[in-house]
Design an enzyme around this catalytic site. Structure first.
Site, PDB file in Angstrom:
ATOM      1  N   GLY A   1     -57.576 -24.908  11.891  1.00 35.85           N
ATOM      2  CA  GLY A   1     -58.878 -24.552  11.359  1.00 35.85           C
ATOM      3  C   GLY A   1     -59.272 -23.170  11.838  1.00 35.85           C
ATOM      4  O   GLY A   1     -58.749 -22.685  12.845  1.00 35.85           O
ATOM      5  N   GLN A  37     -64.724 -16.330  14.255  1.00 38.54           N
ATOM      6  CA  GLN A  37     -63.459 -16.033  14.945  1.00 38.54           C
ATOM      7  C   GLN A  37     -62.781 -14.774  14.404  1.00 38.54           C
ATOM      8  O   GLN A  37     -61.919 -14.206  15.058  1.00 38.54           O
ATOM      9  CB  GLN A  37     -62.495 -17.222  14.832  1.00 38.54           C
ATOM     10  N   CYS A  82     -57.829 -23.788  20.721  1.00 42.01           N
ATOM     11  CA  CYS A  82     -58.582 -22.927  19.823  1.00 42.01           C
ATOM     12  C   CYS A  82     -57.922 -21.559  19.806  1.00 42.01           C
ATOM     13  O   CYS A  82     -57.541 -21.054  20.863  1.00 42.01           O
ATOM     14  CB  CYS A  82     -60.021 -22.822  20.335  1.00 42.01           C
ATOM     15  N   LEU A  83     -57.796 -20.958  18.632  1.00 37.17           N
ATOM     16  CA  LEU A  83     -57.159 -19.642  18.534  1.00 37.17           C
ATOM     17  C   LEU A  83     -57.944 -18.582  19.313  1.00 37.17           C
ATOM     18  O   LEU A  83     -57.389 -17.565  19.704  1.00 37.17           O
ATOM     19  CB  LEU A  83     -57.016 -19.217  17.068  1.00 37.17           C
ATOM     20  N   HIS A  97     -65.230 -29.276  15.552  1.00 34.84           N
ATOM     21  CA  HIS A  97     -64.810 -28.080  16.308  1.00 34.84           C
ATOM     22  C   HIS A  97     -65.185 -26.803  15.537  1.00 34.84           C
ATOM     23  O   HIS A  97     -65.760 -25.880  16.111  1.00 34.84           O
ATOM     24  CB  HIS A  97     -63.295 -28.170  16.554  1.00 34.84           C
ATOM     25  N   GLU A  98     -64.869 -26.779  14.248  1.00 34.20           N
ATOM     26  CA  GLU A  98     -65.106 -25.561  13.457  1.00 34.20           C
ATOM     27  C   GLU A  98     -66.594 -25.333  13.199  1.00 34.20           C
ATOM     28  O   GLU A  98     -67.071 -24.199  13.245  1.00 34.20           O
ATOM     29  CB  GLU A  98     -64.339 -25.610  12.133  1.00 34.20           C
ATOM     30  N   HIS A 149     -68.291 -23.674  15.998  1.00 37.74           N
ATOM     31  CA  HIS A 149     -68.098 -22.206  16.045  1.00 37.74           C
ATOM     32  C   HIS A 149     -69.245 -21.489  15.343  1.00 37.74           C
ATOM     33  O   HIS A 149     -69.642 -20.394  15.743  1.00 37.74           O
ATOM     34  CB  HIS A 149     -66.790 -21.809  15.339  1.00 37.74           C
TER      35      HIS A 149
HETATM   36 NI    NI Z   1     -61.685 -22.958  17.576  1.00 39.13          NI
END
Ligand code: NI
Length: 174
Positions: free
Chosen positions: A48, A53, A99-100, A141-142, A145
């Site tokens: 995701g 991000q 997470c990226l 999670h997304e 963000h």
């Molecule tokens: Ni993330």
């Protein structure tokens, strides 16, 4: 399509609350951005990606939890504009998350087992998605963000400090 730069902790854009998109913003340019986000996500082997991000404080998320295990091969990509959790189960689950934007770290996070999300498609169609399992976790999670929340913000102070310490060590070594 283009691969975008992924911002990493502690970049301030990750802490910013994102704004909703207006109807007139649902155009070809937006579809292009979502495609670029998806390409970036596959390239980085993520499941995701949220717009903050890639440095854009707008309520946009892409998710694909059905991609090839090797990563990078599209499975069932979801494009979510202005996603919002409108229902949460009482039951919660614990699972390992990464997470990226928090590279190479993982930790156990507690999430709702099931959620219902209301969102717009890039074409402006309103939809609802009821999800459980990995998809439910990815959605939470997304969407976090978009409110400037990272998964490490759900950890105890001590665990969070451990992750941040390891992350900072890694940053110094590259
Ligand atoms: Ni993330």
């Amino acid at each position: 399509m283009a691969k975008l730069k992924v911002y990493e902790y502690p970049h301030p854009v990750l802490k910013k609350k994102s704004v909703k998109l207006e109807k007139e913003e649902l155009n070809d340019e937006l579809k292009q951005l979502l495609d670029d986000m998806l390409e970036t996500m596959y390239a980085e082997a993520g499941v995701g990606l949220a717009a903050p991000q890639v440095g854009i404080s707008k309520r946009l998320v892409v998710i694909d939890v059905e991609q090839d295990d090797e990563g990078g091969k599209p499975g069932n990509p979801l494009y979510l504009v202005n996603p919002e959790i409108i229902w949460r189960s009482e039951e919660k689950v614990c699972g390992t998350e990464g997470c990226l934007s928090v590279p190479e770290q993982r930790a156990e996070v507690e999430r709702y087992a099931e959620v219902t999300v209301r969102y717009l498609t890039p074409q402006g169609e309103e939809k609802e998605l009821k999800a459980d399992g990995f998809l439910a976790v990815a959605l939470q999670h997304e969407i976090d963000h978009l409110d400037g929340i990272l998964y490490i913000d759900h950890l105890s102070r001590l665990k969070r400090q451990m992750v941040v310490k390891k992350l900072m060590k890694r940053l110094k070594s590259v």
